[in-house]
Design an enzyme around this catalytic site. Sequence first.
Site, PDB file in Angstrom:
ATOM      1  CB  SER A  17      -0.978   0.001   1.174  1.00 38.50           C
ATOM      2  OG  SER A  17      -0.309   0.165   2.397  1.00 38.50           O
ATOM      3  NE  ARG A  73      20.128 -11.978   7.035  1.00 35.77           N
ATOM      4  CZ  ARG A  73      18.794 -11.895   7.047  1.00 35.77           C
ATOM      5  NH1 ARG A  73      18.171 -11.034   6.269  1.00 35.77           N
ATOM      6  NH2 ARG A  73      18.089 -12.674   7.823  1.00 35.77           N
ATOM      7  CG  MET A  98       8.188  -7.249   5.911  1.00 34.53           C
ATOM      8  SD  MET A  98       8.287  -5.713   6.861  1.00 34.53           S
ATOM      9  CE  MET A  98       7.999  -6.340   8.495  1.00 34.53           C
ATOM     10  NE  ARG A  99      15.756 -11.124   2.787  1.00 31.40           N
ATOM     11  CZ  ARG A  99      16.271 -12.319   3.126  1.00 31.40           C
ATOM     12  NH1 ARG A  99      15.488 -13.274   3.570  1.00 31.40           N
ATOM     13  NH2 ARG A  99      17.564 -12.554   3.020  1.00 31.40           N
ATOM     14  CB  ILE A 100      17.843  -8.185   8.569  1.00 31.24           C
ATOM     15  CG1 ILE A 100      16.778  -8.000   9.657  1.00 31.24           C
ATOM     16  CG2 ILE A 100      19.193  -7.657   9.023  1.00 31.24           C
ATOM     17  CD1 ILE A 100      17.037  -8.752  10.933  1.00 31.24           C
ATOM     18  CG  LEU A 101      18.320  -4.585   3.630  1.00 30.84           C
ATOM     19  CD1 LEU A 101      17.988  -3.128   3.360  1.00 30.84           C
ATOM     20  CD2 LEU A 101      18.206  -5.415   2.364  1.00 30.84           C
ATOM     21  CG  HIS A 117      10.126   1.240  11.882  1.00 28.29           C
ATOM     22  ND1 HIS A 117      10.306  -0.120  11.739  1.00 28.29           N
ATOM     23  CD2 HIS A 117       9.876   1.455  13.195  1.00 28.29           C
ATOM     24  CE1 HIS A 117      10.186  -0.704  12.919  1.00 28.29           C
ATOM     25  NE2 HIS A 117       9.920   0.224  13.824  1.00 28.29           N
ATOM     26  CG  LEU A 152      16.237  -3.523  12.285  1.00 29.74           C
ATOM     27  CD1 LEU A 152      16.029  -3.851  10.821  1.00 29.74           C
ATOM     28  CD2 LEU A 152      15.773  -4.670  13.167  1.00 29.74           C
TER      29      LEU A 152
HETATM   30  C1  GAR Z   1       3.908  -0.640   6.744  1.00 32.06           C
HETATM   31  O1  GAR Z   1       3.179  -0.351   7.906  1.00 32.06           O
HETATM   32  C2  GAR Z   1       5.370  -0.334   6.963  1.00 32.06           C
HETATM   33  O2  GAR Z   1       5.594   0.780   7.785  1.00 32.06           O
HETATM   34  C3  GAR Z   1       5.832  -1.596   7.635  1.00 32.06           C
HETATM   35  O3  GAR Z   1       5.159  -2.635   6.984  1.00 32.06           O
HETATM   36  C4  GAR Z   1       3.918  -2.141   6.476  1.00 32.06           C
HETATM   37  C5  GAR Z   1       3.876  -2.448   4.999  1.00 32.06           C
HETATM   38  O4  GAR Z   1       2.612  -2.175   4.467  1.00 32.06           O
HETATM   39  N1  GAR Z   1       7.240  -1.743   7.539  1.00 32.06           N
HETATM   40  C6  GAR Z   1       7.965  -2.367   8.466  1.00 32.06           C
HETATM   41  O5  GAR Z   1       7.504  -2.881   9.448  1.00 32.06           O
HETATM   42  C7  GAR Z   1       9.451  -2.384   8.172  1.00 32.06           C
HETATM   43  N2  GAR Z   1      10.185  -2.765   9.321  1.00 32.06           N
HETATM   44  P1  GAR Z   1       2.427  -2.023   2.903  1.00 32.06           P
HETATM   45  O6  GAR Z   1       3.046  -3.262   2.261  1.00 32.06           O
HETATM   46  O7  GAR Z   1       0.935  -2.000   2.722  1.00 32.06           O
HETATM   47  O8  GAR Z   1       3.106  -0.755   2.464  1.00 32.06           O
END
Ligand code: GAR
Length: 197
Positions: A17, A73, A98-101, A117, A152
């Site tokens: 989104s 990784r 959602m990956r640690i780089l 975040h 992170l």
């Molecule tokens: C969002 O809330 C973003 O801030 C979070 O994941 C969601 C992704 O939503 N990111 C993290 O937690 C990163 N550590 P989306 O795929 O609908 O944009």
Amino acid sequence: MTEKMKNIVILISGAGSNMAALIKTAQEDNWDGLLGARVVAVISNKPGAEGMALAQALGVPTQVLDHKGFASRAAFDAALQTLIDAHQPALVVLAGFMRILTPDFVAHYAGRLVNIHPSLLPAFTGLNTHRRAIEAGCTVAGATVHKVTAALDHGDILAQAVVPVLPCDSAETLAARVLVQEHLIYPQAIKALLQVL
Ligand code: GAR
């Protein structure tokens, strides 16, 4: 436009989104003509990520690089870097990636790698931010756009949005309230950054 086009590559793992909000803002506000910037690719590490169809519907090409196909990784990040660099990006945008780089990957994109975040950093790095904010008794929560460093959820803060935490909130209702704000601040923070890149 005489200057070189500023290509943006977005990395996602899920719903996408924030990615869609960014692409829509860029298209509706004519970043192409006004900023010389455009989203050229969306890359996911998850083959079934919902956001891929969304990106395609918005006319942006997608690529999948499944992390499960890599032994380490470092090997995945090296392959991801090759895929990204083929687009010659001015900016790499993490949008629910959602990956640690690895430090090498982060160093390669120093200054041009950004993340959003779902907390008011430096509070609540990591996962389950909304549940933890409620459990800690916070009266406000929010989201942070920041440059990515090897640590992170650290790095220079570019924008933040604050929302109230209501007595009746669950992690889900709070997440939904924060997400509305994410969709506003992320495109604006990226626009501001593009102007100084
Ligand atoms: C969002 O809330 C973003 O801030 C979070 O994941 C969601 C992704 O939503 N990111 C993290 O937690 C990163 N550590 P989306 O795929 O609908 O944009």
